[in-house]
Every structure is written in C-alpha cells, then in structure tokens.
Design an enzyme around this catalytic site. Structure first.
Site, PDB file in Angstrom:
ATOM      1  N   ARG A   1     -26.537 -18.527  25.874  1.00 57.80           N
ATOM      2  CA  ARG A   1     -26.743 -18.035  24.679  1.00 57.80           C
ATOM      3  C   ARG A   1     -26.707 -18.902  23.497  1.00 57.80           C
ATOM      4  NH1 ARG A   1     -23.913 -12.333  25.466  1.00 57.80           N
ATOM      5  NH2 ARG A   1     -22.973 -13.538  27.081  1.00 57.80           N
TER       6      ARG A   1
ATOM      7  N   GLY B   1     -16.295  -5.759  31.133  1.00 58.40           N
ATOM      8  CA  GLY B   1     -15.637  -5.038  32.221  1.00 58.40           C
ATOM      9  C   GLY B   1     -14.853  -3.840  31.446  1.00 58.40           C
TER      10      GLY B   1
ATOM     11  N   ARG C   1     -11.886 -45.933   2.788  1.00 60.61           N
ATOM     12  CA  ARG C   1     -12.021 -46.120   4.209  1.00 60.61           C
ATOM     13  C   ARG C   1     -10.984 -46.460   4.950  1.00 60.61           C
ATOM     14  NH1 ARG C   1     -16.602 -50.246   3.965  1.00 60.61           N
ATOM     15  NH2 ARG C   1     -16.730 -49.851   6.466  1.00 60.61           N
TER      16      ARG C   1
ATOM     17  N   LEU D   1     -10.833 -20.844  32.362  1.00 63.66           N
ATOM     18  CA  LEU D   1     -12.254 -20.803  32.917  1.00 63.66           C
ATOM     19  C   LEU D   1     -13.232 -21.539  32.090  1.00 63.66           C
ATOM     20  CD1 LEU D   1     -12.365 -17.620  34.913  1.00 63.66           C
ATOM     21  CD2 LEU D   1     -11.425 -19.797  35.435  1.00 63.66           C
TER      22      LEU D   1
ATOM     23  N   SER E   1     -13.285 -58.247 -15.335  1.00 62.99           N
ATOM     24  CA  SER E   1     -14.182 -57.847 -14.840  1.00 62.99           C
ATOM     25  C   SER E   1     -15.439 -58.472 -14.271  1.00 62.99           C
ATOM     26  CB  SER E   1     -15.060 -56.770 -16.021  1.00 62.99           C
ATOM     27  OG  SER E   1     -14.020 -55.838 -16.801  1.00 62.99           O
TER      28      SER E   1
ATOM     29  N   THR F   1     -16.302 -15.819  38.562  1.00 66.43           N
ATOM     30  CA  THR F   1     -15.102 -16.009  37.910  1.00 66.43           C
ATOM     31  C   THR F   1     -14.167 -16.061  38.897  1.00 66.43           C
ATOM     32  OG1 THR F   1     -14.919 -13.673  37.405  1.00 66.43           O
ATOM     33  CG2 THR F   1     -15.432 -15.221  35.441  1.00 66.43           C
TER      34      THR F   1
ATOM     35  N   TYR G   1     -15.426 -53.077  -5.028  1.00 69.79           N
ATOM     36  CA  TYR G   1     -15.046 -53.082  -3.586  1.00 69.79           C
ATOM     37  C   TYR G   1     -14.183 -53.990  -2.955  1.00 69.79           C
ATOM     38  CZ  TYR G   1     -15.595 -54.039   1.217  1.00 69.79           C
ATOM     39  OH  TYR G   1     -15.590 -53.998   2.601  1.00 69.79           O
TER      40      TYR G   1
END
Ligand code: UD1
Ligand code: CA
Length: 465
Positions: free
Chosen positions: A17, A142, A335, A10, A407, A81, A368
């Site tokens: 709330r 209940g 990534r 269900l 580099s 229900t 990168y």
C-alpha cells in the site's frame, strides 16, 4: 545490557500500500527509516540481541542499516508472521529468556510501555503476553477473544465471525514470549486460514491448549500501536513523532516559536535557552549549545554548535563545528569540514568548505573559503575567493593571524599569507606573502585624458550621418 531480553523485528513484507520501489521499513519519519525507530526502541530496552527478519528487498534493508550492528535473518518467501518468527530461531542460538516481538512498521511505541509489558509478563509468569489496544474502529486488526479463563485466541479480521468482529480489543502485533518455548508452538501451526499463511497469532490458541498462561496488557495510548501501511499514515506518524521530540525539547528549556513547523531529528541535542524560529530543520546527529538563536529557514545537518551562536535566516550548515558566540548568515553555506574557533562572523552569501578558521576571524559578505586554514583576527573582505581547484587537484590556502584581506581578492592556491600582512583590494595573489608585508597584485591604473569626451563626439557625428 539485559542478557535476558532478545528482540525480533518483523520486517520482511513489501508494504504494497506504500506504492513504492522502496521497501516499507526504509521509508523515513523524523529523519530515520521506520525500522531504525523500532531498532531504537529495542536498544532502549537494552536487548542483548536485535534480529530483524527481512525478505522483500533484503539487500537494500541490510545496506541501509549496516552501521547499526544487527543480526539480520532472511525470510526468503513471506509465508506469514508465524513463519517469519520461525526464521529467527537459529539466530537466537539457544537463547533462553524474554523474546520481544516487534514490527518494523510500528515506530511510535514507547520503551516505557514495553517496560510495563515486561513487568506484567514477569508478574504473571506468563508464557505469552500480548500487547493489545482498544480501537474505536478495529477494522483490519486481529481481535482478542477472551473466555472465562482469560485470553483464548486471536482471530484475524478476515477469518472472524460477525460477532468476533464486534470485539474492539485488538492485537497490536507486539508480544513477549518465553524462548525457546514459543518455537515449539510454531511447529504446530498450519496455514488453513483465509490468507493461507502461517499466523503467529495462532500460537496463542496452541499455548492455551497446552495449559500455558497467556496474558494480555492493554496499551493506555492506542496511538503508540499505530502501524504504517500507506503514506497518509507515514505522515501522521511523522507528525506525532515530531510532536514528541519537540515537546521533550520544550520541557528541557528550548523555546520553539512554532513547534508545528520545527523539524528536529531524534538524535539532536539542544541546550537550554536556545530560541528556534519557524521553519528550522535540525538533522542527523546535530548538537546545539545553550543560548543560541536559530532563525527561519535554517538547515543544520550533523553539526556541533557551541553556546550563544546566532544562525541567521536561510543558512545551511553540514558536518561543521561552530565555536561559541559566532554569527552566521543570513544565507551562509557552511559545508563539511568547516571549523570555526569562536567569535567568528560569517556573513551573507559566504560559502566555506574544509575551512579551519581561528578565533575572531571574519568573512562578512560574498566569499568562498575552501581548503583553507585561517589564523586569528583575519579579516576577509567582500568578494574574496580561494581558487582551490584546477579541475584535477585541490590546493590549500593558509592565511596566518591578523591578516587583512581587501575586497575582491583571489588566492590562487597553494599559497601562504604571512601573519600581519595586508592584501590590497582587487589582488590576484599567486605567490606567498611574507609576514607584515603589503601585497598588491593588480594591473596599474592608466588614465587616458579626454577619451570619454572624444568618444561621445565621435558617436554624435556618426548619428548625424
Ligand atoms: C498482524 C497480525 C494482527 C495484528 C496486526 C497489527 C498476524 C497473522 N496478524 O496483521 O493480528 O492486529 O498485525 O498490526 O500476525 N511480515 C513478515 N513476514 C511475513 C508476513 C509479515 O516479516 O511473512 C511482517 C510484515 O512486514 C509486517 C508484520 O510482519 O511488518 C505484520 O505483517 P502484516 O502482513 O502487516 O500483518 P497484519 O495483516 O497487519
Ligand atoms: Ca500490518
């Protein structure tokens, strides 16, 4: 697959709330929507059919769980229900067997508890078996009303007399029914109660009137029956689920230095003797090998990580495959589409994307690498950039085995660097480099003798004026 078990979940209510635009069952704990946790419970029981009843924001719920291969049923208006279960009758398609009713907002149930419920149901040849719990504070639930011959009915808090409210055995909202019998009882329900709803709980009294056997099994750990109604309970459930997950890993040989600050999603697998520091998040369908070390602040999502990998602080990895004995970070960003063959070093402030990198190749700092294929033993110097994007298209950089990249090199893709070649530091490489060559692509240096001294003199003279 158990041909004799079907589960109806269900999940049509709004969850007022939660005070949210998002339907309640889509709020997440431990990285998954509440409803997915409940679906998982039904799967563990090998239910042949799993039928969520949806209504409030039905399309969003359906979309969010699209990949789970479920039989959704729409309850257009939430009339209670009992009415919700009625909506599932057609989808059950004449199913005869055990019908398990679950709630989309009760995510902590263990399938072992439901196995006990099934055993109890069968042992007693019951028509209905209710999962109940003893609550110190039963307010809102209940109540189970027992008579001389067992359970007689369930009364909702709002409809209960003051004596009935004293009862501390509550209805968890989880039941086993015999299908299709229960649908006969549902037809006899009315909505003459305080809330004007068709209460599923009323099937108990109907069954008893027809002389059917109704059983109740009390749950050992009431915590499992916790329903999520607001965000305080959402966080509490998250904490409990996390504890369960973390304890299972600890018992399987994973060291968690501080389990309270370790966040591992339910579908994550971790090998033994892996050491996990505080503040680590392992998300989605991540697999971690054995003997790894994962330092503080690492976030791994949907990755496959082999044995003895060291993830240093603050590294973020998504949809990547990491071979054995790699060292990554601190502060590396891997990534989607990053594949490291093994024995690689990816150092601080290195970002990779769609980068397939051969064994023992390394990029230790400030680099990168995107849309690139690197061979074995490639050394990428500090500050290297694959310039892969011209604003419209993405281009590939290929660097063959044993290349040494000095580099501050830029590769203007598409470009291929032949094996064993050397790229001089500070080069902007715009064309292919043959194997074993030296490529220098930078402006030749010019020294102007005495220029600085003359410039200083000039400034001093100006200041005097
Ligand atoms: C229900 C039980 C109560 C039990 C409690 C346990 C009834 C009448 N009462 O009360 O005995 O102690 O659960 O948590 O069943 N839903 C629908 N369609 C509807 C109404 C509800 O799909 O028309 C779904 C809700 O989204 C929710 C579940 O059913 O997932 C329970 O509904 P809710 O309104 O929260 O019932 P409770 O008042 O908590
Ligand atoms: Ca509820």
């Amino acid at each position: 697959m158990s041909k004799n078990l079907a589960a109806v979940i269900l999940a049509a209510g709004q969850g007022t709330r939660m005070k949210s635009d998002l339907p309640k069952v889509l709020h997440q704990v431990a990285g998954k929507p509440l409803l997915s946790h409940v679906v998982q419970i039904a799967r563990e029981l090998e239910a042949a059919l799993i039928i969520p009843v949806i209504g409030h924001a039905a399309d969003r719920v359906r979309d969010a769980l699209e990949s789970e291969n479920l039989t959704f049923v729409l309850q257009a208006e939430q009339l209670g229900t009992g009415h919700a279960l009625q909506c599932a009758e057609a989808a059950l398609n004449g199913f005869t067997g055990d019908l398990l009713l679950l709630c989309g907002d009760v995510p902590l149930l263990r399938s072992s508890t439901l196995q006990k419920l099934l055993a109890h149901h069968h042992l007693n040849s019951a028509c209905i078996t209710i999962l109940t719990a003893q609550m110190i504070n039963p307010t809102g639930y209940g109540r189970i009303i027992r008579g001389p011959n067992g359970v007689e009915r369930i009364v909702e808090e709002k409809d209960a007399s003051s004596t009935e409210r004293q009862v501390d055995e509550i209805n968890t909202g989880i039941y086993l029914f015999r299908a299709p019998e229960v649908f006969g009882f549902l037809q006899q329900l009315d909505n003459s109660n305080v809330q004007g709803e068709y209460y599923l709980t009323d099937v108990v009294a109907v069954a008893r009137q027809e002389g059917k056997r109704v059983e109740a099994l009390m749950i050992e750990n009431a915590e499992e029956a916790m329903g999520i109604n607001d965000r305080v309970q959402l966080a509490q459930a998250g904490t409990l689920l996390r504890q369960r997950i973390n304890e299972a890993h600890q018992r399987a040989g994973v060291t968690l230095i501080d389990p309270d600050t370790t966040y591992i999603d339910p579908d994550v697998a971790i090998g033994c003797d892996t050491l996990i520091h505080p503040g680590v998040h392992l998300r989605g369908k991540t697999t971690i090998g054995s003997g790894c070390e994962i330092e503080p602040g690492v976030i791994v999502t949907d990755c496959i990580i082999s044995d003895r990998v060291h993830l240093k602080p603050g590294s973020v990895l998504s949809e990547s495959r990491i071979g054995a004995d790699c060292a990554i970070g601190p502060m590396a960003h891997l990534r989607p589409g990053t594949v490291l063959a093994g024995n690689n070093k990816i150092g601080n402030f290195v970002e990779t994307k769609k980068a397939v990198i051969g064994e023992k190749s390394q990029a230790s700092h400030l680099t990168y690498i995107g849309d690139a294929v690197l061979g074995k033993n490639v050394n990428i110097g500090c500050g290297t950039i694959t310039c892969n994007y011209d604003g419209v298209n993405k281009y590939q950089t290929t660097i063959e085995d044993d290349v040494f990249v000095g580099s501050d090199t830029q590769f203007i893709a598409p470009v291929t660097i032949g094996r064993g070649s050397l790229i001089a530091a500070g080069s902007t490489i715009t064309g292919d480099v043959p194997a074993d060559a030296l490529a220098i692509a930078r402006v030749e240096q010019k020294n102007i003798e005495g220029w600085a001294e003359r410039n200083r003199q000039k400034r001093q003279n100006q200041d005097k004026k």
